[in-house]
Design a protein around this motif. Structure first.
Motif, short mmCIF file in Angstrom:
data_model
loop_
_atom_site.label_atom_id
_atom_site.label_comp_id
_atom_site.label_asym_id
_atom_site.label_seq_id
_atom_site.Cartn_x
_atom_site.Cartn_y
_atom_site.Cartn_z
N LEU A 26 0.79 -1.23 0.00
CA LEU A 26 0.00 0.00 0.00
C LEU A 26 0.82 1.28 0.00
O LEU A 26 0.28 2.36 -0.21
N SER A 64 7.48 -2.44 1.45
CA SER A 64 6.03 -2.64 1.26
C SER A 64 5.74 -3.10 -0.17
O SER A 64 4.95 -4.03 -0.38
N HIS A 88 -4.57 4.34 3.47
CA HIS A 88 -4.75 3.38 4.57
C HIS A 88 -4.28 3.94 5.90
O HIS A 88 -4.71 3.48 6.95
N ASP A 101 13.28 8.90 9.82
CA ASP A 101 13.81 7.90 10.74
C ASP A 101 14.34 6.65 10.02
O ASP A 101 14.75 5.69 10.66
N1 LIG Z 1 9.40 4.80 9.28
C1 LIG Z 1 8.40 4.75 10.11
N2 LIG Z 1 8.40 5.49 11.15
N3 LIG Z 1 7.32 3.99 9.90
C2 LIG Z 1 7.20 2.96 8.95
C3 LIG Z 1 5.82 2.87 8.42
C4 LIG Z 1 5.65 1.76 7.42
C5 LIG Z 1 4.32 1.82 6.73
N4 LIG Z 1 4.12 0.65 5.90
C6 LIG Z 1 2.92 0.35 5.41
O1 LIG Z 1 1.93 1.01 5.65
C7 LIG Z 1 2.83 -0.86 4.48
C8 LIG Z 1 1.47 -1.50 4.46
C9 LIG Z 1 1.28 -2.47 3.34
O2 LIG Z 1 1.89 -2.29 2.29
O3 LIG Z 1 0.50 -3.44 3.53
C10 LIG Z 1 4.22 3.09 5.89
O4 LIG Z 1 4.72 3.08 4.75
O5 LIG Z 1 3.69 4.09 6.38
#
Ligand SMILES: N=C(N)NCCC[C@H](NC(=O)CCC(=O)O)C(=O)O
Length: 444
Positions: free
Chosen positions: A21, A28, A137, A252
């Motif tokens: 997503l 991802s 999402h 981060d």
């Molecule tokens: N770096 C930090 N602080 N957070 C990482 C967040 C990961 C999150 N992954 C997702 O939302 C993937 C969901 C999916 O593909 O099913 C995002 O990209 O927002």
């Protein structure tokens, strides 16, 4: 006043899955459609929380969201019973259903920006849930996130909760993933460092070309204003657009800081030296930068290993410990750099390595999984005690996961209306365990 840094980790929800997503988040995209294991994911997260609590850190738990989010699906025109809504969405718009099933609230570095009371004009801890507008999402998280934060930090004498910024790209806000606080002692006024990816109202500045810059300059300014921070204690810097295009979707992923140490890649920021100088000046000296050169660790190495998505923790015994994901061990360049860093004694005394593969496969490392909250003694006493990790809570939550979570989910499973029933049953029990009250829509 004496204060410490507490870490509040997101408990992985029962619908944890890989749906690809997050455009711009390399992991991802890569793991899209792979089967996930929600049970293992939750347990990996709990194991990290327990280990840090055992090391003497104050460790809290933030509850996940109610998923599938049938309320959002109804706003998008699906009608009938909850089962009808899910079945129709699975048929007509499976990607939208997947977005409404994501357990992405586990990455609580994106839950909110938090300013400790020593930094704010009214002497209270301020919270602003991140609107996460760039990803559909994630944009549906902030309302319940705000409720969970209020239920965890309820005392209005100590804690101020703002609503999320307006939900448009101009004020795209990714929360603490792009925010670091520097200080000499946690209880003293610190310098709050905000990092953004692009300007929304000024096209003169550079911006990434390939992947989105999720967080804007204007959002940083707005949060600094809401939190009543002092201008001479705020630094706002731009991320290097070319690293966003290389997969660094949050700061981060390329930098981490704690107390007076900034550990970052040499390509993290635009005008990097000026950023260091301003931070050093505003902190009032004794500011240490550990800059990792590209020749030792490339940006690609940083993105695949999540070296900088480590937690840099000041332990009760005074040691600075870097909490790393196992992927760092498996990257030769990164591990060689870490060995050298420890040998040179440049301010990091030890590392702890954790298996967080379930979260890593969606681009979430140790630092993504936690929200830092600096609390003085009075504020610590005001935190909802049921959310704090200890032997009993660890055992209770592991048992709760064992009884309620599946060990495999693929996209087709998201169409199973039973998943909603299971998820609500689990969350209803969880709100009692954590003493949160009725935070979920199905409970109201
Ligand atoms: N770096 C930090 N602080 N957070 C990482 C967040 C990961 C999150 N992954 C997702 O939302 C993937 C969901 C999916 O593909 O099913 C995002 O990209 O927002």
């Amino acid at each position: 006043m004496k204060a410490l840094e507490a870490n509040f980790d997101g408990l992985v929800g029962p619908t944890h899955n890989y749906s690809g997503l997050s455009f711009g988040n390399v992991a991802s995209a890569k793991n899209q459609a792979n089967p996930s294991n929600p049970k293992e994911a939750a347990k990996q997260g709990l194991a990290k929380m327990k280990a840090l609590s055992d090391l003497g850190m104050v460790q809290g738990v933030l509850a996940p969201q109610e998923r599938p989010d049938v309320y959002t699906l109804r706003r998008l025109g699906f009608t009938g019973s909850d089962q009808d809504v899910i079945t129709a969405a699975a048929k007509q718009a499976p990607k939208v259903l997947a977005a409404c099933c994501s357990a992405s609230s586990m990455w609580t570095a994106n839950a909110a920006t938090v300013s400790p009371s020593a930094d704010t004009a009214d002497g209270k801890v301020h919270f602003t849930p991140a609107n996460l507008t760039n990803k559909f999402h994630r944009s549906i998280e902030h309302e319940v996130t705000g409720r969970i934060l209020k239920a965890t930090f309820a005392d209005e004498g100590h804690f101020v909760h703002h609503p999320a910024l307006p939900g448009v790209e101009h004020f795209g806000d990714e929360g603490a993933a792009n925010h670091t606080r520097f200080c000499h002692e946690y209880g003293e006024q610190g310098v709050e460092f905000f990092v953004f990816g692009r300007h929304a109202f000024d096209s003169r500045f550079p911006a990434p070309q390939k992947f989105p810059a999720r967080h804007t300059f204007e959002a940083c300014e707005a949060v600094a204003r809401l939190h009543q921070l002092h201008d001479d204690k705020v630094v706002i810097a731009q991320q290097n657009p070319s690293v966003i295009d290389a997969g660094v979707f949050h700061n981060d992923v390329i930098a981490v800081g704690n107390k007076n140490i900034l550990f970052c890649h040499e390509q993290a920021f635009l005008n990097q030296q000026a950023v260091y100088d301003e931070l050093g000046l505003k902190l009032g000296g004794d500011f240490k930068v550990i800059e990792v050169p590209t020749s030792a660790v490339s940006v690609d190495d940083a993105v695949t290993s999540y070296l900088f998505n480590s937690q840099l923790l000041a332990m009760p015994n005074g040691d600075n410990v870097l909490v790393l994901p196992e992927e760092c061990l498996n990257n030769q360049n990164v591990w060689a750099y870490i060995e050298q860093l420890l040998a040179e004694k440049r301010g990091i005394d030890a590392v702890k390595v954790f298996d967080l593969k379930q979260s890593m496969a969606n681009g979430g490392g140790p630092a993504c999984l936690r929200l830092r909250v600096v609390l003085n003694e009075a504020e610590q006493a005001a935190v909802n005690p049921n959310t704090l990790m200890n032997d009993t809570l660890f055992a209770t939550l592991n048992d709760w996961v064992d009884r309620n979570y599946r060990d495999r989910l693929v996209e087709a499973d998201l169409a199973d209306p039973q998943l909603l029933v299971e998820s609500r049953t689990a969350l209803d029990e969880l709100t009692r365990i954590l003493g949160l009250g009725a935070v979920y829509p199905f409970q109201r």
